[in-house]
Design a protein around this motif. Structure first.
Motif, PDB file in Angstrom:
ATOM      1  N   MET A 167       8.491   1.667   4.133  1.00  0.00           N
ATOM      2  CA  MET A 167       9.656   2.058   3.344  1.00  0.00           C
ATOM      3  C   MET A 167       9.308   3.293   2.523  1.00  0.00           C
ATOM      4  SD  MET A 167       8.163  -0.798   2.010  1.00  0.00           S
ATOM      5  CE  MET A 167       7.060  -1.185   0.693  1.00  0.00           C
ATOM      6  N   LYS A 168      10.328   4.015   2.117  1.00  0.00           N
ATOM      7  CA  LYS A 168      10.129   5.105   1.164  1.00  0.00           C
ATOM      8  C   LYS A 168      10.349   4.512  -0.223  1.00  0.00           C
ATOM      9  CE  LYS A 168      11.248   8.701   4.362  1.00  0.00           C
ATOM     10  NZ  LYS A 168      12.096   9.794   4.750  1.00  0.00           N
ATOM     11  N   SER A 169       9.448   4.818  -1.126  1.00  0.00           N
ATOM     12  CA  SER A 169       9.482   4.219  -2.456  1.00  0.00           C
ATOM     13  C   SER A 169       9.495   5.300  -3.528  1.00  0.00           C
ATOM     14  CB  SER A 169       8.264   3.315  -2.653  1.00  0.00           C
ATOM     15  OG  SER A 169       8.206   2.340  -1.630  1.00  0.00           O
ATOM     16  N   VAL A 170      10.082   4.957  -4.653  1.00  0.00           N
ATOM     17  CA  VAL A 170      10.085   5.843  -5.809  1.00  0.00           C
ATOM     18  C   VAL A 170       9.250   5.173  -6.899  1.00  0.00           C
ATOM     19  CG1 VAL A 170      11.477   6.942  -7.599  1.00  0.00           C
ATOM     20  CG2 VAL A 170      12.340   6.793  -5.253  1.00  0.00           C
ATOM     21  N   PHE A 171       8.300   5.923  -7.426  1.00  0.00           N
ATOM     22  CA  PHE A 171       7.468   5.452  -8.531  1.00  0.00           C
ATOM     23  C   PHE A 171       7.944   6.135  -9.803  1.00  0.00           C
ATOM     24  CE2 PHE A 171       3.366   3.430  -7.046  1.00  0.00           C
ATOM     25  CZ  PHE A 171       3.902   2.981  -5.862  1.00  0.00           C
ATOM     26  N   SER A 219       0.871  -1.173   0.000  1.00  0.00           N
ATOM     27  CA  SER A 219       0.000   0.000   0.000  1.00  0.00           C
ATOM     28  C   SER A 219       0.905   1.218   0.000  1.00  0.00           C
ATOM     29  CB  SER A 219      -0.874   0.033   1.252  1.00  0.00           C
ATOM     30  OG  SER A 219      -1.680  -1.117   1.330  1.00  0.00           O
ATOM     31  N   TYR A 220       0.578   2.198  -0.834  1.00  0.00           N
ATOM     32  CA  TYR A 220       1.415   3.374  -0.987  1.00  0.00           C
ATOM     33  C   TYR A 220       0.572   4.637  -0.844  1.00  0.00           C
ATOM     34  CZ  TYR A 220       4.670  -0.060  -2.796  1.00  0.00           C
ATOM     35  OH  TYR A 220       5.491  -1.152  -2.932  1.00  0.00           O
ATOM     36  N   TYR A 221       1.183   5.658  -0.240  1.00  0.00           N
ATOM     37  CA  TYR A 221       0.486   6.911   0.050  1.00  0.00           C
ATOM     38  C   TYR A 221       1.350   8.089  -0.388  1.00  0.00           C
ATOM     39  CZ  TYR A 221      -1.945   3.614   3.061  1.00  0.00           C
ATOM     40  OH  TYR A 221      -2.636   2.521   3.535  1.00  0.00           O
ATOM     41  N   LEU A 222       0.689   9.180  -0.751  1.00  0.00           N
ATOM     42  CA  LEU A 222       1.414  10.395  -1.121  1.00  0.00           C
ATOM     43  C   LEU A 222       1.992  11.092   0.100  1.00  0.00           C
ATOM     44  CD1 LEU A 222      -1.012  11.894  -3.792  1.00  0.00           C
ATOM     45  CD2 LEU A 222       1.191  10.777  -4.196  1.00  0.00           C
ATOM     46  N   LEU A 279       0.968  -1.629 -18.595  1.00  0.00           N
ATOM     47  CA  LEU A 279      -0.387  -1.405 -19.096  1.00  0.00           C
ATOM     48  C   LEU A 279      -0.237  -0.763 -20.468  1.00  0.00           C
ATOM     49  CD1 LEU A 279      -3.476  -1.320 -18.771  1.00  0.00           C
ATOM     50  CD2 LEU A 279      -3.201   0.920 -17.697  1.00  0.00           C
ATOM     51  N   GLY A 280      -0.427  -1.550 -21.517  1.00  0.00           N
ATOM     52  CA  GLY A 280      -0.224  -1.038 -22.873  1.00  0.00           C
ATOM     53  C   GLY A 280       1.211  -0.612 -23.066  1.00  0.00           C
ATOM     54  N   LYS A 281       1.426   0.638 -23.474  1.00  0.00           N
ATOM     55  CA  LYS A 281       2.771   1.168 -23.697  1.00  0.00           C
ATOM     56  C   LYS A 281       3.375   1.785 -22.437  1.00  0.00           C
ATOM     57  CE  LYS A 281       2.118   1.987 -28.597  1.00  0.00           C
ATOM     58  NZ  LYS A 281       2.275   2.932 -29.699  1.00  0.00           N
ATOM     59  N   TYR A 282       2.634   1.717 -21.326  1.00  0.00           N
ATOM     60  CA  TYR A 282       3.106   2.288 -20.068  1.00  0.00           C
ATOM     61  C   TYR A 282       3.753   1.218 -19.202  1.00  0.00           C
ATOM     62  CZ  TYR A 282       0.608   6.612 -20.959  1.00  0.00           C
ATOM     63  OH  TYR A 282       0.186   7.789 -21.497  1.00  0.00           O
ATOM     64  N   THR A 283       4.816   1.595 -18.523  1.00  0.00           N
ATOM     65  CA  THR A 283       5.475   0.731 -17.547  1.00  0.00           C
ATOM     66  C   THR A 283       5.551   1.494 -16.233  1.00  0.00           C
ATOM     67  OG1 THR A 283       6.840  -0.271 -19.267  1.00  0.00           O
ATOM     68  CG2 THR A 283       7.555  -0.583 -16.991  1.00  0.00           C
ATOM     69  N   LEU A 284       5.094   0.869 -15.160  1.00  0.00           N
ATOM     70  CA  LEU A 284       5.182   1.432 -13.818  1.00  0.00           C
ATOM     71  C   LEU A 284       6.266   0.669 -13.078  1.00  0.00           C
ATOM     72  CD1 LEU A 284       4.088   3.239 -11.517  1.00  0.00           C
ATOM     73  CD2 LEU A 284       2.510   1.369 -10.979  1.00  0.00           C
ATOM     74  N   ILE A 285       7.260   1.393 -12.613  1.00  0.00           N
ATOM     75  CA  ILE A 285       8.364   0.787 -11.862  1.00  0.00           C
ATOM     76  C   ILE A 285       8.291   1.307 -10.439  1.00  0.00           C
ATOM     77  CG2 ILE A 285      10.871   0.568 -11.663  1.00  0.00           C
ATOM     78  CD1 ILE A 285      10.912   1.201 -14.746  1.00  0.00           C
ATOM     79  N   ILE A 286       8.276   0.380  -9.489  1.00  0.00           N
ATOM     80  CA  ILE A 286       8.246   0.740  -8.069  1.00  0.00           C
ATOM     81  C   ILE A 286       9.571   0.298  -7.463  1.00  0.00           C
ATOM     82  CG2 ILE A 286       7.088   0.430  -5.859  1.00  0.00           C
ATOM     83  CD1 ILE A 286       4.549  -0.327  -7.468  1.00  0.00           C
ATOM     84  N   LYS A 298       7.720  10.058  -8.740  1.00  0.00           N
ATOM     85  CA  LYS A 298       7.233  10.594  -7.466  1.00  0.00           C
ATOM     86  C   LYS A 298       7.726   9.697  -6.333  1.00  0.00           C
ATOM     87  CE  LYS A 298       4.154  13.220  -5.193  1.00  0.00           C
ATOM     88  NZ  LYS A 298       4.212  14.633  -5.123  1.00  0.00           N
ATOM     89  N   LYS A 299       8.063  10.332  -5.185  1.00  0.00           N
ATOM     90  CA  LYS A 299       8.402   9.580  -3.976  1.00  0.00           C
ATOM     91  C   LYS A 299       7.121   9.359  -3.173  1.00  0.00           C
ATOM     92  CE  LYS A 299      13.092  11.257  -3.528  1.00  0.00           C
ATOM     93  NZ  LYS A 299      14.043  12.016  -2.718  1.00  0.00           N
ATOM     94  N   LEU A 300       6.929   8.119  -2.706  1.00  0.00           N
ATOM     95  CA  LEU A 300       5.746   7.769  -1.919  1.00  0.00           C
ATOM     96  C   LEU A 300       6.151   7.056  -0.651  1.00  0.00           C
ATOM     97  CD1 LEU A 300       3.395   6.372  -4.727  1.00  0.00           C
ATOM     98  CD2 LEU A 300       3.432   8.658  -3.786  1.00  0.00           C
ATOM     99  N   ILE A 301       5.228   6.974   0.290  1.00  0.00           N
ATOM    100  CA  ILE A 301       5.403   6.190   1.507  1.00  0.00           C
ATOM    101  C   ILE A 301       4.782   4.836   1.258  1.00  0.00           C
ATOM    102  CG2 ILE A 301       4.816   6.023   3.953  1.00  0.00           C
ATOM    103  CD1 ILE A 301       4.361   9.117   3.843  1.00  0.00           C
TER     104      ILE A 301
END
Length: 139
Positions: A115-119, A48-51, A93-100, A131-134
């Motif tokens: 942890m602190k995560s980078v999206f 689970s990730y939050y702004l 998702l299609g031509k999009y790639t989400l890297i966490i 973006k950096k997320l929690i």
């Protein structure tokens, strides 16, 4: 008179070609997981990730994941990314790639951590958003 019309037409066409339409991109938060998502998303073995810390307190997700799916909302529309062959942390998702990229974790209980995560969101091979997320995980 003809020169004024031709000049005006030339300037109008020229200004159109210089202006590229810009689509606004906004990662929006959500409080409920929509129907049709895997039952284990948001449960044990998922993330689970939050702004912000305030979003965590108010249960306003920026993203939820499991090993197979990542759910984010872009411009208030749910986007369901599926894991890539590379495994956990990379979704398509299609031509999009989400890297966490999850940073070092800190235990907050027997079976939970933060942890602190980078999206990073890519379109084809071009980074279009980051973006950096929690982040939180468990089990």
């Amino acid at each position: 008179m003809k020169w004024h019309v031709i000049t005006a037409l030339f300037l109008a066409i020229g200004s159109i070609s210089w202006q590229r339409p810009q689509q606004a991109f906004d990662l929006t938060t959500f409080t409920e997981i929509p129907k049709g998502m895997p039952e284990d998303i948001g449960d044990c073995g998922s993330g689970s990730y939050y702004l912000s810390k305030q979003d965590e307190i108010n249960s306003r997700f920026a993203c939820v994941t499991n090993y197979d799916v990542a759910l984010i909302y872009i411009n208030n529309m749910p986007m369901k990314f599926k894991t890539t062959k590379g495994g956990h942390g990379s979704y398509m998702l299609g031509k999009y790639t989400l890297i966490i990229k999850d940073g070092p974790s800190k235990n907050i209980g027997d079976e939970a951590w933060t942890m602190k995560s980078v999206f990073i969101l890519k379109y084809n091979n071009t980074i279009v958003w980051t973006k950096k997320l929690i982040g939180y995980g468990g089990c």
